[in-house]
Each structure stands twice: as structure tokens, then as C-alpha cells.
Design an enzyme around this catalytic site. Sequence first.
Site, PDB file in Angstrom:
ATOM      1  N   GLU A 143      14.529   2.123   5.395  1.00  0.00           N
ATOM      2  CA  GLU A 143      14.982   3.497   5.611  1.00  0.00           C
ATOM      3  C   GLU A 143      15.706   3.634   6.946  1.00  0.00           C
ATOM      4  O   GLU A 143      16.708   4.349   7.048  1.00  0.00           O
ATOM      5  CB  GLU A 143      13.794   4.460   5.531  1.00  0.00           C
ATOM      6  CG  GLU A 143      13.234   4.574   4.116  1.00  0.00           C
ATOM      7  CD  GLU A 143      12.075   5.538   4.010  1.00  0.00           C
ATOM      8  OE1 GLU A 143      12.146   6.465   3.181  1.00  0.00           O
ATOM      9  OE2 GLU A 143      11.091   5.370   4.764  1.00  0.00           O
ATOM     10  N   GLU A 178       7.188   0.914  -1.530  1.00  0.00           N
ATOM     11  CA  GLU A 178       6.258   2.024  -1.306  1.00  0.00           C
ATOM     12  C   GLU A 178       5.399   2.338  -2.530  1.00  0.00           C
ATOM     13  O   GLU A 178       4.240   2.733  -2.395  1.00  0.00           O
ATOM     14  CB  GLU A 178       7.032   3.281  -0.880  1.00  0.00           C
ATOM     15  CG  GLU A 178       7.963   3.095   0.308  1.00  0.00           C
ATOM     16  CD  GLU A 178       7.235   2.745   1.588  1.00  0.00           C
ATOM     17  OE1 GLU A 178       7.057   3.619   2.449  1.00  0.00           O
ATOM     18  OE2 GLU A 178       6.842   1.561   1.721  1.00  0.00           O
TER      19      GLU A 178
END
Length: 262
Positions: free
Chosen positions: A119, A139
Site C-alpha cells: 500500500e 490481508e
Amino acid sequence: MTSLDEEVLFDVRDRVAYITLNRPESRNALSQAVVARLSEVFTEAAEDNEVWAIVVTGAGDRAFCAGGDLKELNRIAQEGGRFPVPMTGTERNLFELVLEIGKPVIASLNGPAVAGGFELALACDIRLAAEHASIGMPEAKRGMGANFATVLLPRLVPRSVALTMLYLGDLMPPDEALRWGLVNAVHPAERLAEETELFVRRLVANAPLALRRYKEMATKGWELSVPAALRLNVGPNPYLSEDREEGVRAFLEKRPPQWTGK
């Protein structure tokens, strides 16, 4: 030098701010203190008029960044502390901050960019990767939310590709990432630092006000209609700048321009 200063190295050289995650023993994981320090140095670089571009990388070759420090997050949960939830709390989200910096930001991926590390790379404008620098969002395998990636990924690649990455949580090899435009170039690991430096030096050889204008317009006009974006007036105005006059003169006189950022 404090311990935190050692974990996030910050240096400005010849118009470029260099930010290095320096926790190789933990694959440059993002502890809460490191996230706070990164926010500080990115803000400092953004506000320094002598900085025309920013490069972020990691120490060692095991990882660019492995994402959040899971040992720390587990300790926080075990102790009943406040679990850090994206876009909440008193501090601004690091990835949003990096995305909105009005200057070019280059991620030099010296190793895998995973979870929050991916990210962070997504928040940058340009991603240059080593040959072993896989990327991805595992995730779903950790019960996490991938808040930033769920917004950014479908804007950068086809929705089905973005959702496959999110749903399965598998890592994508750099050659496939290059095919989808998630990285801009792939280099042998031993040449990555040199290639990054060559790239950023080519970049800061151009007019800084024009670079800032491009970043602001491209970021803030992203989801606007074409007519609305064409009328968007953000960032410095290069058309009426001293640098525009210098750039034209230098071209006509067949010499390198001397930019002042004015």
C-alpha cells in the site's frame, strides 16, 4: 541519532529527499512509531522547496516492506490497547499523505512489497522493482481489511485483476506486475539503486513547477469528468513562471536550463 532516526533514514541530496526503512531484521515492517516517523519525514520533504522529488526504499534485500508489524499488533490486542484502524484516530493516514504529496514520489522496491508495504508503494507515483520484488495483499489470509488497496487497486488495474489479488491474497511476481503497470520497470537487484538514481536524476533535470503541476492535476483530477478536470487549476502555474521563460530561452540558446522553482 535516536533509535527511531536509525529505523527511518532521511537525507536530502541535490534536490532529492531519500527515505529509507531501516529495519531489515524485521523485513522493514511498519511499527506504529515508524509510521509516525514516516509521516513526519514525508511531510518535511513535501514542505521543503529545495526538494523536487522523493525516493523511498528499504534496507537490505529481504523486503521493501512487509507491512504492519504483526508482533506489535498482536501485543496491542493482547494488552487490550487501541488497535490502529485506518482513517481513524488523531493521526492522518500515512498512505493518503504520500498519495497527496504535490511532488513526484518514487518507490524503489528492493524486495517484496507486501500488505501495508504494498500500500505504501501504491501511494507512490512510480515503482521501480528488483527482480525478486514480488507484490501483493495477503490481508485476507490475516483477517485484515486492506483499506487503502481496496480503493487504489481497482483504479490502477482492471477490477477483476484487483479483486483476484485481494480475494486470494497471493503475491504477484514482478514480471506480471510490470505487465499490469503496477511497477514501471524491473531491474537486477544489484542494479536497482543505480537505476533508481538515474531515473530520479532525469526527473529533477526537468522544471520543478511543471512536475508539481502534473502531480496535483493528475491526483486531484483523477475521478473528475474530462470537462471538469480541464478546468481544474491546482498546483503552481508554470505558464507564467520564471522557469517557463528560462526553459524557452535555454532551448533557443541550445543550453541546459537553470531552474529556480519560481
